[in-house]
Enzyme design. Structure first.
Site, PDB file in Angstrom:
ATOM      1  CG  ASP A  13      -0.224   0.140   2.523  1.00  0.00           C
ATOM      2  OD1 ASP A  13       1.024   0.041   2.522  1.00  0.00           O
ATOM      3  OD2 ASP A  13      -0.888   0.350   3.550  1.00  0.00           O
TER       4      ASP A  13
ATOM      5  CD  GLU B 171       4.265  -1.145   0.889  1.00  0.00           C
ATOM      6  OE1 GLU B 171       4.142  -0.817  -0.300  1.00  0.00           O
ATOM      7  OE2 GLU B 171       3.303  -1.529   1.592  1.00  0.00           O
TER       8      GLU B 171
ATOM      9  CG  HIS C 268      30.929 -22.183  -8.128  1.00  0.00           C
ATOM     10  ND1 HIS C 268      30.003 -22.259  -9.139  1.00  0.00           N
ATOM     11  CD2 HIS C 268      32.137 -22.249  -8.730  1.00  0.00           C
ATOM     12  CE1 HIS C 268      30.635 -22.356 -10.294  1.00  0.00           C
ATOM     13  NE2 HIS C 268      31.932 -22.361 -10.077  1.00  0.00           N
TER      14      HIS C 268
ATOM     15  CG  ASP D  35      26.660 -21.654  -8.213  1.00  0.00           C
ATOM     16  OD1 ASP D  35      27.181 -20.730  -7.577  1.00  0.00           O
ATOM     17  OD2 ASP D  35      27.294 -22.423  -8.961  1.00  0.00           O
TER      18      ASP D  35
ATOM     19  N   GLY E 206      36.355 -22.308 -15.613  1.00  0.00           N
ATOM     20  CA  GLY E 206      36.703 -20.942 -15.989  1.00  0.00           C
ATOM     21  C   GLY E 206      35.539 -20.219 -16.674  1.00  0.00           C
TER      22      GLY E 206
ATOM     23  CB  SER F 196      32.093 -20.857 -13.056  1.00  0.00           C
ATOM     24  OG  SER F 196      31.883 -22.221 -12.998  1.00  0.00           O
ATOM     25  N   GLY F 197      29.916 -18.687 -13.849  1.00  0.00           N
ATOM     26  CA  GLY F 197      29.428 -17.338 -13.598  1.00  0.00           C
ATOM     27  C   GLY F 197      29.059 -16.614 -14.872  1.00  0.00           C
TER      28      GLY F 197
HETATM   29  N1  ARG Z   1      32.460 -24.973 -12.166  1.00  0.00           N
HETATM   30  C1  ARG Z   1      33.095 -24.567 -13.356  1.00  0.00           C
HETATM   31  C2  ARG Z   1      33.827 -23.250 -13.143  1.00  0.00           C
HETATM   32  O1  ARG Z   1      34.088 -22.924 -12.004  1.00  0.00           O
HETATM   33  C3  ARG Z   1      32.174 -24.593 -14.538  1.00  0.00           C
HETATM   34  C4  ARG Z   1      31.992 -25.972 -14.962  1.00  0.00           C
HETATM   35  C5  ARG Z   1      31.030 -26.144 -16.053  1.00  0.00           C
HETATM   36  N2  ARG Z   1      31.140 -27.484 -16.435  1.00  0.00           N
HETATM   37  C6  ARG Z   1      30.513 -28.039 -17.448  1.00  0.00           C
HETATM   38  N3  ARG Z   1      30.742 -29.272 -17.735  1.00  0.00           N
HETATM   39  N4  ARG Z   1      29.647 -27.360 -18.139  1.00  0.00           N
HETATM   40  O2  ARG Z   1      34.281 -22.608 -14.032  1.00  0.00           O
END
Ligand code: ARG
Length: 530
Positions: free
Chosen positions: A172, A183, A334, A383, A477, A479-480
């Site tokens: 509200d 809110e 991670h 993650d 590498g 990842s993210g």
């Molecule tokens: N955990 C990995 C990283 O820290 C990414 C792994 C992805 N693995 C895959 N088989 N798609 O970079």
């Protein structure tokens, strides 16, 4: 990223990698927990036999179940109403009166029961009374304990604080909850057309906003509420294709200045158009309009993936990330696990394709690292993490944001998506100097959770993408980094690279964080830290 179609040739012909290990492992004491998941998954398995994994990290019933605030919509191939309605940050608690021990009246005495003689009868009655009384006391204490932190049917609980506010006070425009949960999330964008929806606490459902009497200033207010500090891109009326029968409408004569207090329910919307709101110009790349497709996997050209960032620790690429606003980057939780949770370790590089051209001075320092509070390092559930940069990124042809996915995106079960990153180009290989990208189709959760694939390790906060035959995948590498898809001429950040067992192996596709599930968490963090 392993893309042997273009880079390496068939897997069996791979020479053993000279380096054997990831570059990051030289610098970083953190073992890659994703790999631990993979190891557990495969340990003791005869080749060719389905994975066996004792997932001790799984808690079937936690206090606050890690249910996404809405359907895990990377696969929203079903209409939105198929899923339980998304209700922000509270659960309606129903008094569980049934759990009160039933107070029974003592059965009438009859022959054969112990209550026969007069003294016995008196004793019996006293005993029964005492029992009944004690029972009643225990029951009321239990009932009180049980309902103490819960709100009555009409009220709503502020998070898990135990504070209740009435449904009419929710959304509200006035803060009632100690942490402002009432809110917090009253507005969202829905579907690939960015339809603005407002939450109705009375009806416990989301409704599109009718375009009648709408103006940009309201759009700006709604964008602020979603955490876009000074960012607003467009607000226009579009034909409503959702089939909504109930709208939120502006009551201009209302004396309130607050947008939500001006809104009321209406079954008519005379313009027959609803508000489509965009807070930032996102999801455009160099390829727009050129209709070009990336096949297999290849090195990227400038401006192909302008939202991709490389996240460095001590001048070494560690993880990927995606730009969503000039100052916010989405990555994986991670990546920022202890001891790397402090922002001072991190530098973000944007707009550069080669690792060898990233020089310390050009990087963007990180001001804040926010990891998802329900991230589980064992199972990789939730993650996702956010990084806020110390200075905003200047956008240009090579540096641009990607769009956060809205609920109700309706993706195809095998929707083609693109992954990009500087990750290893072979399992146990080292980081790539050039940015690579590959097309991977989504894999349906049931299939990915089957015994032969990840045997129930895929939670609603994850999804799989890639090929069950292997060969194209993300790798260490990456990842993210982003997994994006093109829909309605816009690129959407559907996932971020999370884990996988090995890289590019058959029946072990890449697993990605389901960003759609995290969209409101992301908006809330942006809002709270703007
Ligand atoms: N955990 C990995 C990283 O820290 C990414 C792994 C992805 N693995 C895959 N088989 N798609 O970079």
């Amino acid at each position: 990223m392993w893309c042997p179609l273009s880079q390496l040739g068939p897997r069996t012909q791979l020479p053993p990698h000279p380096n054997g290990h990831l570059e990051r492992s030289k610098y970083l004491p953190v073992p890659d927990a994703a790999d631990k998941v993979g190891m557990a998954l495969n340990s003791g398995l005869p080749p060719g036999v389905g994975p066996y994994y004792e997932n001790h990290g799984y808690q079937p019933e936690s206090l606050y179940p890690p249910q996404p605030a809405r359907a895990p919509s990377a696969f929203s191939v079903y209409p939105a109403h198929y899923y339980p309605p998304a209700v922000p940050h509270y659960t309606v608690r129903v008094l569980t009166n049934a759990s009160t021990p039933a107070v029974r009246t003592q059965p009438k005495s009859s022959s054969g029961t112990p209550c026969t003689s007069k003294t016995k009868k008196a004793l019996c009655i006293t005993f029964s009374l005492v029992t009944v009384l004690a029972g009643a006391v225990v029951a009321s204490v239990l009932l009180w304990k049980f309902t103490e932190s819960k709100c009555t049917v009409s009220g709503m609980e502020c998070g898990s604080s135990g504070t209740c506010v009435s449904a009419f006070q929710w959304c509200d425009g006035i803060l009632h909850c100690p942490s402002g949960e009432d809110e917090n999330q009253c507005v969202r964008l829905y579907g690939p057309n960015f339809i603005l929806q407002v939450y109705s606490p009375q009806r416990k459902s989301w409704h599109p906003v009718c375009r009648d009497d709408w103006s940009e200033s309201y759009g700006k207010a709604a964008c602020q509420d979603m955490g876009y500090r000074n960012s607003f891109y467009s607000s226009q009326g579009i034909a409503d294709d959702s089939g909504a029968t109930s709208f939120m409408k502006l009551n201009l004569s209302a004396s309130h200045s607050d947008l939500y207090q001006k809104l009321y329910h209406s079954d008519v919307c005379s313009s027959k158009t609803v508000v489509s709101l965009r807070c930032i110009e996102c999801g455009v790349n160099r390829k727009m309009g050129r209709q070009s497709r990336i096949v297999g996997g290849a090195s990227a050209a400038p401006g192909d993936w302008p939202w991709q960032v490389s996240l460095h620790v001590q001048n070494v690429h560690v993880c990927g990330g995606s730009i969503i606003t000039p100052e916010w980057v989405v990555t994986a939780a991670h990546c920022v696990e202890e001891p790397l949770s402090h922002p001072r370790y991190w530098t973000a590089f944007a707009g550069t394709l080669r690792q060898s051209s990233m020089f310390y001075g050009d990087g963007y320092r990180v001001e804040k690292v926010i990891s998802h509070p329900d991230y589980d390092s064992k199972t990789k559930n939730n993650d996702v993490a956010l990084m806020k940069l110390q200075t905003p990124l200047p956008f240009n042809d090579r540096v641009k944001p990607v769009c956060l996915p809205n609920p109700g995106m309706m993706l195809e079960p095998k929707q083609p998506c693109w992954i990009s990153g500087w990750g290893a180009t072979s399992e146990k290989g080292k980081t790539s100097d050039l940015l690579n990208a590959a097309m991977v189709p989504l894999i349906e959760p049931v299939l990915c959770n089957s015994r032969y694939v990840y045997n129930s390790l895929i939670t609603p906060s994850m999804f799989c993408a890639g090929y069950l035959q292997g060969n194209v995948d993300s790798c260490q590498g990456d990842s993210g980094g982003p997994l994006v898809t093109l829909k309605n001429s816009v690129w959407w950040l559907i996932g971020e690279t999370s884990w996988g067992s090995g890289c590019a192996k058959a029946n072990r596709p890449g697993v990605y964080g389901n960003v759609t599930v995290f969209t409101d968490w992301i908006h809330r963090q942006m809002r709270a830290n703007s």
